[in-house]
Design a protein around this motif. Sequence first.
Motif, short mmCIF file in Angstrom:
data_model
loop_
_atom_site.label_atom_id
_atom_site.label_comp_id
_atom_site.label_asym_id
_atom_site.label_seq_id
_atom_site.Cartn_x
_atom_site.Cartn_y
_atom_site.Cartn_z
N ASP A 205 -64.06 43.39 -98.46
CA ASP A 205 -64.30 44.51 -97.54
C ASP A 205 -63.36 45.67 -97.86
O ASP A 205 -63.75 46.83 -97.85
CB ASP A 205 -64.12 44.06 -96.10
CG ASP A 205 -65.06 42.92 -95.75
OD1 ASP A 205 -66.29 43.14 -95.78
OD2 ASP A 205 -64.58 41.80 -95.48
N PHE A 206 -62.10 45.32 -98.14
CA PHE A 206 -61.11 46.35 -98.45
C PHE A 206 -60.24 45.94 -99.63
O PHE A 206 -59.97 44.75 -99.82
CB PHE A 206 -60.21 46.63 -97.23
CG PHE A 206 -60.97 47.25 -96.09
CD1 PHE A 206 -61.21 48.62 -96.05
CD2 PHE A 206 -61.45 46.47 -95.05
CE1 PHE A 206 -61.93 49.19 -95.02
CE2 PHE A 206 -62.18 47.03 -94.02
CZ PHE A 206 -62.41 48.40 -94.00
N SER B 184 -70.68 46.63 -94.30
CA SER B 184 -69.40 46.88 -93.63
C SER B 184 -69.50 46.45 -92.17
O SER B 184 -70.54 46.63 -91.53
CB SER B 184 -69.06 48.37 -93.68
OG SER B 184 -68.97 48.83 -95.02
N ASN C 231 -66.21 46.58 -90.18
CA ASN C 231 -65.00 47.08 -89.54
C ASN C 231 -65.21 48.50 -89.03
O ASN C 231 -66.28 49.08 -89.17
CB ASN C 231 -63.83 47.03 -90.53
CG ASN C 231 -63.22 45.64 -90.63
OD1 ASN C 231 -62.34 45.28 -89.87
ND2 ASN C 231 -63.72 44.86 -91.60
N ASN D 288 -66.38 49.89 -95.85
CA ASN D 288 -65.56 49.22 -96.87
C ASN D 288 -64.99 50.23 -97.86
O ASN D 288 -65.64 51.21 -98.21
CB ASN D 288 -66.41 48.19 -97.61
CG ASN D 288 -66.87 47.06 -96.71
OD1 ASN D 288 -66.43 46.94 -95.57
ND2 ASN D 288 -67.75 46.21 -97.23
N THR E 76 -62.50 39.55 -92.15
CA THR E 76 -62.36 40.57 -93.19
C THR E 76 -61.73 39.97 -94.44
O THR E 76 -60.77 39.21 -94.35
CB THR E 76 -61.50 41.74 -92.68
OG1 THR E 76 -62.12 42.31 -91.52
CG2 THR E 76 -61.36 42.82 -93.75
N SER F 135 -57.99 37.12 -91.00
CA SER F 135 -58.54 37.76 -92.20
C SER F 135 -57.99 37.06 -93.43
O SER F 135 -56.95 36.42 -93.38
CB SER F 135 -58.16 39.25 -92.22
OG SER F 135 -58.75 39.94 -91.13
N VAL G 24 -59.77 40.83 -97.92
CA VAL G 24 -58.94 41.92 -98.46
C VAL G 24 -58.37 41.51 -99.81
O VAL G 24 -57.84 40.41 -99.97
CB VAL G 24 -57.78 42.24 -97.48
CG1 VAL G 24 -56.95 43.40 -98.02
CG2 VAL G 24 -58.31 42.56 -96.08
N PHE H 141 -57.83 45.12 -89.13
CA PHE H 141 -58.92 44.32 -89.69
C PHE H 141 -59.51 43.38 -88.65
O PHE H 141 -58.77 42.70 -87.94
CB PHE H 141 -58.41 43.50 -90.88
CG PHE H 141 -57.89 44.32 -92.02
CD1 PHE H 141 -58.65 45.35 -92.56
CD2 PHE H 141 -56.64 44.06 -92.56
CE1 PHE H 141 -58.16 46.11 -93.61
CE2 PHE H 141 -56.15 44.81 -93.62
CZ PHE H 141 -56.91 45.84 -94.15
N LYS H 142 -60.82 43.31 -88.60
CA LYS H 142 -61.50 42.37 -87.71
C LYS H 142 -61.48 40.96 -88.32
O LYS H 142 -61.38 40.81 -89.54
CB LYS H 142 -62.95 42.81 -87.47
CG LYS H 142 -63.06 44.08 -86.64
CD LYS H 142 -64.51 44.43 -86.35
CE LYS H 142 -64.60 45.66 -85.46
NZ LYS H 142 -66.00 46.04 -85.18
#
Length: 209
Positions: free
Chosen positions: A132-133, A157, A159, A163, A67, A90, A69, A63-64
């Motif tokens: 994002d995820f 998105s 990353n 996503n 991000t 993140s 989650v 993950f950048k």
Amino acid sequence: MNADIIFKYFPDLTPVQKSQFNALYDLYHTWNEQINVISRKDIDELYIRHVLHSLGIAKVMPFKPGTKVLDVGTGGGFPGIPLAIMFPESDFHMVDSIGKKIKVVKGVATSLNLTNINAEQTRAEQVPDHYDFVVSRAVTRLKPFYQWVKNKFRPESFNTFPNGILYLKGGDLDEELKEAKKKYQLFELSQYFDEDFFETKKVVFVPVN
């Protein structure tokens, strides 16, 4: 028990991260005596069956920074806590419908000084934010899981992957993936980790945008 198996596969950790991973066994051992979130036989295999398994997602999708989650059905904090240690820049929203499990997550996060975790007793469908995820570990079959989270994603998105869902699953998934009728990519964790435990373990990536 120490976290050497983690350091073998992730050699570039900072001293803080190493300290946090090393602390996990004692923390979970202590919490598990109060609130059983990990089976008795599994607690001695914590680093392989829970921590390293969770970090399979990190091998597939680093993950950048920035991000967001969502960890659905996190239980005692997997995969979210190992990922939060691995990606301190993140943000992780960890949810479970069982309050005592979230109590463990909060206790572990506080002890590790993890400030990038928000743990909450709720169901995925009731979460108002966007991410994002979405990550999870075999909470249910992919088709109903997708319905729970399909509206929880940011439109843009940034990353490596678009996503989507990163789902830790095991065994033969052919029927389940066919039932879901979604595009997916399958990653065998045996590509990344040598231990026998990972022979049948996979990460399923399902893009949503």
